[in-house]
Design an enzyme around this catalytic site. Structure first.
Site, PDB file in Angstrom:
ATOM      1  N   ASN A   9       0.879  -1.178   0.000  1.00  0.00           N
ATOM      2  CA  ASN A   9       0.000   0.000   0.000  1.00  0.00           C
ATOM      3  C   ASN A   9       0.916   1.228   0.000  1.00  0.00           C
ATOM      4  O   ASN A   9       1.512   1.551   1.023  1.00  0.00           O
ATOM      5  CB  ASN A   9      -0.885  -0.056   1.254  1.00  0.00           C
ATOM      6  CG  ASN A   9      -1.757   1.170   1.404  1.00  0.00           C
ATOM      7  OD1 ASN A   9      -1.817   2.026   0.512  1.00  0.00           O
ATOM      8  ND2 ASN A   9      -2.432   1.272   2.538  1.00  0.00           N
ATOM      9  N   LYS A  11       0.122   4.294  -0.257  1.00  0.00           N
ATOM     10  CA  LYS A  11      -0.520   5.474   0.359  1.00  0.00           C
ATOM     11  C   LYS A  11      -0.259   6.723  -0.490  1.00  0.00           C
ATOM     12  O   LYS A  11      -0.144   6.616  -1.707  1.00  0.00           O
ATOM     13  CB  LYS A  11      -0.047   5.627   1.812  1.00  0.00           C
ATOM     14  CG  LYS A  11      -0.238   4.324   2.607  1.00  0.00           C
ATOM     15  CD  LYS A  11      -0.079   4.478   4.089  1.00  0.00           C
ATOM     16  CE  LYS A  11      -0.260   3.121   4.756  1.00  0.00           C
ATOM     17  NZ  LYS A  11      -0.174   3.164   6.200  1.00  0.00           N
ATOM     18  N   HIS A  97      -9.437   0.726   4.984  1.00  0.00           N
ATOM     19  CA  HIS A  97      -8.157   0.992   5.654  1.00  0.00           C
ATOM     20  C   HIS A  97      -8.390   1.906   6.858  1.00  0.00           C
ATOM     21  O   HIS A  97      -9.214   2.810   6.812  1.00  0.00           O
ATOM     22  CB  HIS A  97      -7.172   1.636   4.678  1.00  0.00           C
ATOM     23  CG  HIS A  97      -5.787   1.661   5.257  1.00  0.00           C
ATOM     24  ND1 HIS A  97      -5.378   2.624   6.136  1.00  0.00           N
ATOM     25  CD2 HIS A  97      -4.743   0.804   5.114  1.00  0.00           C
ATOM     26  CE1 HIS A  97      -4.144   2.364   6.511  1.00  0.00           C
ATOM     27  NE2 HIS A  97      -3.719   1.271   5.914  1.00  0.00           N
ATOM     28  N   GLU A  99      -6.865   4.362   7.979  1.00  0.00           N
ATOM     29  CA  GLU A  99      -6.719   5.809   7.730  1.00  0.00           C
ATOM     30  C   GLU A  99      -7.999   6.367   7.102  1.00  0.00           C
ATOM     31  O   GLU A  99      -8.385   7.500   7.361  1.00  0.00           O
ATOM     32  CB  GLU A  99      -5.489   6.059   6.843  1.00  0.00           C
ATOM     33  CG  GLU A  99      -4.200   5.859   7.638  1.00  0.00           C
ATOM     34  CD  GLU A  99      -3.027   5.320   6.850  1.00  0.00           C
ATOM     35  OE1 GLU A  99      -3.023   5.420   5.611  1.00  0.00           O
ATOM     36  OE2 GLU A  99      -2.106   4.783   7.492  1.00  0.00           O
ATOM     37  N   GLU A 169      -5.476  -5.524  10.383  1.00  0.00           N
ATOM     38  CA  GLU A 169      -4.459  -4.517  10.669  1.00  0.00           C
ATOM     39  C   GLU A 169      -4.774  -3.823  11.994  1.00  0.00           C
ATOM     40  O   GLU A 169      -5.571  -2.873  12.032  1.00  0.00           O
ATOM     41  CB  GLU A 169      -4.434  -3.459   9.566  1.00  0.00           C
ATOM     42  CG  GLU A 169      -4.117  -4.023   8.196  1.00  0.00           C
ATOM     43  CD  GLU A 169      -3.557  -2.934   7.266  1.00  0.00           C
ATOM     44  OE1 GLU A 169      -2.419  -3.094   6.818  1.00  0.00           O
ATOM     45  OE2 GLU A 169      -4.252  -1.944   7.031  1.00  0.00           O
ATOM     46  N   GLY A 175       2.162   1.892  10.933  1.00  0.00           N
ATOM     47  CA  GLY A 175       3.074   3.040  10.831  1.00  0.00           C
ATOM     48  C   GLY A 175       3.731   3.416  12.148  1.00  0.00           C
ATOM     49  O   GLY A 175       4.338   4.476  12.261  1.00  0.00           O
ATOM     50  N   SER A 215       3.336  -2.456  10.358  1.00  0.00           N
ATOM     51  CA  SER A 215       4.782  -2.443  10.602  1.00  0.00           C
ATOM     52  C   SER A 215       5.494  -3.754  10.223  1.00  0.00           C
ATOM     53  O   SER A 215       6.439  -4.157  10.899  1.00  0.00           O
ATOM     54  CB  SER A 215       5.089  -2.061  12.052  1.00  0.00           C
ATOM     55  OG  SER A 215       4.599  -0.754  12.322  1.00  0.00           O
TER      56      SER A 215
HETATM   57  P1  PGA Z   1       2.762   0.036   7.725  1.00  0.00           P
HETATM   58  O1  PGA Z   1       1.320   0.239   7.080  1.00  0.00           O
HETATM   59  O2  PGA Z   1       3.343  -1.220   7.128  1.00  0.00           O
HETATM   60  O3  PGA Z   1       3.537   1.259   7.346  1.00  0.00           O
HETATM   61  O4  PGA Z   1       2.557  -0.081   9.204  1.00  0.00           O
HETATM   62  C1  PGA Z   1       0.469  -0.847   6.870  1.00  0.00           C
HETATM   63  C2  PGA Z   1      -0.813  -0.361   6.255  1.00  0.00           C
HETATM   64  O5  PGA Z   1      -1.213   0.779   6.537  1.00  0.00           O
HETATM   65  O6  PGA Z   1      -1.464  -1.078   5.484  1.00  0.00           O
END
Ligand code: PGA
Length: 252
Positions: A9, A11, A97, A99, A169, A175, A215
């Site tokens: 992803n 982003k 997601h 976010e 997740e 993140g 992560s």
């Molecule tokens: P990250 O993000 O690997 O940077 O923690 C995962 C995601 O948001 O799908």
């Protein structure tokens, strides 16, 4: 038999030239003999989708969008429909997601409509869900996940589940550099598989790929993916660099 999947992803990262450089690096670095039963998906931003689709034509890499509107067309300034995405060769889309849920207030009910819209256009859906740190601290993680799955996904008839990929997740791991332990991931993935069994049947539950996200990096991927109910990962930060992403692909 369900497949392993590694999805990146991206982003809101990478302009056109950076996106092309990244996808070329991934395409050139993927060693077919090392990716046994594994699908590779990348999700660039909307503006870079078509270029990435072109670079990945005739390769095993698939391209997903990061978001989609629930309807096919209309007066919705700034939005993009599943019909438009599938028209340029995008086969799947990330829905739910954390976010999008937290920053853009997307509710479980809206996500259900987005899933329906994508499936109606024959797209595959990578459905993300996960508990917050507060939920976990209160011991409510299983209840929260069940509610997310029930209200966005469990209205679907069994036949369309072949087009669903699940991505657990935990919000506290996205993140942050903090990863769920392999045991925490396995515990939740097994719980999810059992929910699928209860609400549908064993065959469906065995055939669904459940990815872990939060992560994941080259140093922890192998241990997480070694768990029996973890079928790969949704990777954010570590998918922005071809060498890290390739190492994660090879660790499955
Ligand atoms: P990250 O993000 O690997 O940077 O923690 C995962 C995601 O948001 O799908």
């Amino acid at each position: 038999m369900r497949k392993n999947i590694i999805a990146g992803n991206w982003k809101m990262n990478k302009n056109l030239s950076e996106a092309k450089e990244l996808i070329k690096g991934i395409k050139e670095g993927v060693l077919l003999e090392k990716i046994n039963n594994t699908r590779i998906i990348v999700a660039p931003s909307f503006v870079n989708l078509l270029s990435v689709v072109k670079v990945t034509e005739e390769s095993i890499i698939e391209v997903a969008a990061q978001n989609v509107h629930e309807l096919n067309s209309g007066a919705f300034t700034g939005e993009v429909s599943a019909n438009m995405l599938s028209g340029i060769g995008v086969k799947s889309v990330i829905v739910g997601h954390s976010e999008r849920r937290s920053i853009y207030a997307e509710s479980n009910e809206l996500l259900a409509k987005k899933i329906d819209g994508a499936l109606a256009n024959k797209m595959e859906v990578i459905f993300c869900f996960g508990e917050s740190l507060e939920d976990r601290t209160l011991g409510k993680q299983f209840q929260v996940i069940e509610e997310q799955l029930k209200s966005s996904l469990f209205h679907l008839p069994e036949e369309v589940f072949a087009s669903i990929i699940l991505a657990y997740e935990p919000v506290w791991a996205i993140g942050t550099g903090e990863t769920a332990t392999p045991e925490q991931a396995q515990e939740m993935h097994l719980y999810i598989r059992n929910l699928l069994k209860k609400n549908y049947n064993e065959k469906l539950s065995d055939n669904i790929s459940i990815l872990y996200g939060g992560s994941v990096k080259p140093s922890n991927a192998k241990e997480i993916f070694s768990k029996p109910d973890v079928d790969g990962g949704l990777i954010g930060g570590a998918s922005l660099n071809s060498s890290d992403f390739l190492k994660i692909i090879e660790s499955i």
